[in-house]
Motif scaffolding. Structure first.
Motif, short mmCIF file in Angstrom:
data_model
loop_
_atom_site.label_atom_id
_atom_site.label_comp_id
_atom_site.label_asym_id
_atom_site.label_seq_id
_atom_site.Cartn_x
_atom_site.Cartn_y
_atom_site.Cartn_z
N LEU A 194 8.30 13.81 -2.93
CA LEU A 194 7.51 12.61 -3.23
C LEU A 194 7.06 11.95 -1.93
O LEU A 194 5.90 11.52 -1.82
N HIS A 195 7.95 11.90 -0.95
CA HIS A 195 7.60 11.33 0.35
C HIS A 195 6.48 12.12 1.00
O HIS A 195 5.50 11.57 1.51
N ARG A 196 6.60 13.45 0.98
CA ARG A 196 5.57 14.30 1.60
C ARG A 196 4.21 14.05 0.95
O ARG A 196 3.21 13.88 1.64
N ARG A 197 4.18 13.99 -0.37
CA ARG A 197 2.92 13.79 -1.08
C ARG A 197 2.34 12.40 -0.83
O ARG A 197 1.14 12.23 -0.62
N ALA A 198 3.21 11.39 -0.88
CA ALA A 198 2.75 10.01 -0.65
C ALA A 198 2.27 9.84 0.80
O ALA A 198 1.31 9.12 1.06
N ASP A 203 4.03 16.40 -12.33
CA ASP A 203 4.47 17.04 -13.57
C ASP A 203 5.50 18.12 -13.28
O ASP A 203 5.75 18.99 -14.11
N ASP A 204 6.13 18.03 -12.11
CA ASP A 204 7.01 19.10 -11.67
C ASP A 204 8.39 18.63 -11.23
O ASP A 204 9.09 19.36 -10.55
N HIS A 205 8.81 17.43 -11.57
CA HIS A 205 10.14 16.93 -11.24
C HIS A 205 10.43 16.98 -9.73
O HIS A 205 11.39 17.60 -9.30
N PRO A 206 9.61 16.34 -8.91
CA PRO A 206 9.84 16.41 -7.46
C PRO A 206 11.07 15.62 -7.03
O PRO A 206 11.46 14.65 -7.68
N ASP A 207 11.65 16.04 -5.89
CA ASP A 207 12.74 15.27 -5.31
C ASP A 207 12.14 14.21 -4.38
O ASP A 207 10.92 14.15 -4.19
N ALA A 208 12.99 13.36 -3.82
CA ALA A 208 12.51 12.25 -2.99
C ALA A 208 11.75 12.76 -1.77
O ALA A 208 10.73 12.17 -1.38
N ASN A 209 12.22 13.84 -1.15
CA ASN A 209 11.53 14.37 0.02
C ASN A 209 10.13 14.86 -0.34
O ASN A 209 9.18 14.65 0.43
N VAL A 259 10.55 5.23 -0.22
CA VAL A 259 10.61 6.13 -1.38
C VAL A 259 11.94 5.93 -2.11
O VAL A 259 11.96 5.71 -3.33
N TYR A 260 13.04 5.97 -1.38
CA TYR A 260 14.36 5.83 -2.01
C TYR A 260 14.53 4.45 -2.67
O TYR A 260 15.01 4.36 -3.80
N ARG A 261 14.14 3.39 -1.96
CA ARG A 261 14.29 2.04 -2.53
C ARG A 261 13.44 1.90 -3.80
O ARG A 261 13.89 1.33 -4.79
N GLU A 309 0.84 -1.20 0.00
CA GLU A 309 0.00 0.00 0.00
C GLU A 309 0.87 1.25 0.00
O GLU A 309 0.51 2.26 -0.62
N GLN A 310 2.02 1.19 0.68
CA GLN A 310 2.93 2.33 0.70
C GLN A 310 3.48 2.60 -0.70
O GLN A 310 3.53 3.76 -1.14
N ARG A 311 3.88 1.55 -1.39
CA ARG A 311 4.40 1.72 -2.75
C ARG A 311 3.30 2.20 -3.70
O ARG A 311 3.55 3.03 -4.57
N LYS A 312 2.08 1.72 -3.51
CA LYS A 312 0.97 2.17 -4.35
C LYS A 312 0.77 3.68 -4.20
O LYS A 312 0.54 4.38 -5.18
N ALA A 313 0.85 4.17 -2.98
CA ALA A 313 0.70 5.62 -2.74
C ALA A 313 1.80 6.39 -3.47
O ALA A 313 1.54 7.40 -4.13
#
Length: 140
Positions: A44-48, A36-42, A60-62, A23-27
């Motif tokens: 992406l983590h915040r949004r997920a 559509d904005d080239h997010p960084d890992a942090n 997120v990193y893995r 479920e975490q990976r699905k998010a």
């Protein structure tokens, strides 16, 4: 620009790499597919994390590393900033990076493509791959 990969298409890449679809990976895949904005890992983590509060930064990193290894996500390291990510299913494009805001603007230019091909030809090369990044400040 074309539509980006769907979360389901990104799931296939993870399954092909032998990863379980949690479920975490699905998010995370949902967020990445919609970005559509080239997010960084942090980012992406915040949004997920807003979708599923159990998403960890390690997941997120893995996951990003695996998607990159599977050839469905591109990692960009714009001038010493944290790596930013995008699905790589769009037609070839280049990037203009606003050095004040960090905004990444995608663009395509037939003139630039033709000039690069001409230069490679004149030097006796065939272009295998290239990436153009332009850094600038918005005019006042």
């Amino acid at each position: 620009m074309e539509e980006t990969k769907t979360a389901a298409e990104l799931e296939v890449a993870l399954r092909n790499a032998g990863l379980r679809i949690t479920e975490q990976r699905k998010a995370l895949l949902e967020v990445l597919a919609e970005a559509d904005d080239h997010p960084d890992a942090n980012e992406l983590h915040r949004r997920a994390h807003q979708i599923n509060s159990s998403v960890s930064l390690a997941t997120v990193y893995r996951t990003l590393t695996t998607l990159e290894e599977q050839g469905v996500v591109d990692r960009h390291a714009f001038e010493g900033k944290p790596a930013r990510f995008e699905t790589n299913d769009k037609p070839h494009h280049d990037h203009l990076i606003d050095i004040d805001s960090g905004e990444v603007i995608e663009f395509q230019s037939e003139k630039i493509e033709a000039l690069q091909a001409q230069i490679a030809e004149e030097l006796g090369y065939d272009i295998a791959h290239h990436r153009l990044e332009i850094y600038g400040k918005k005019r006042k």
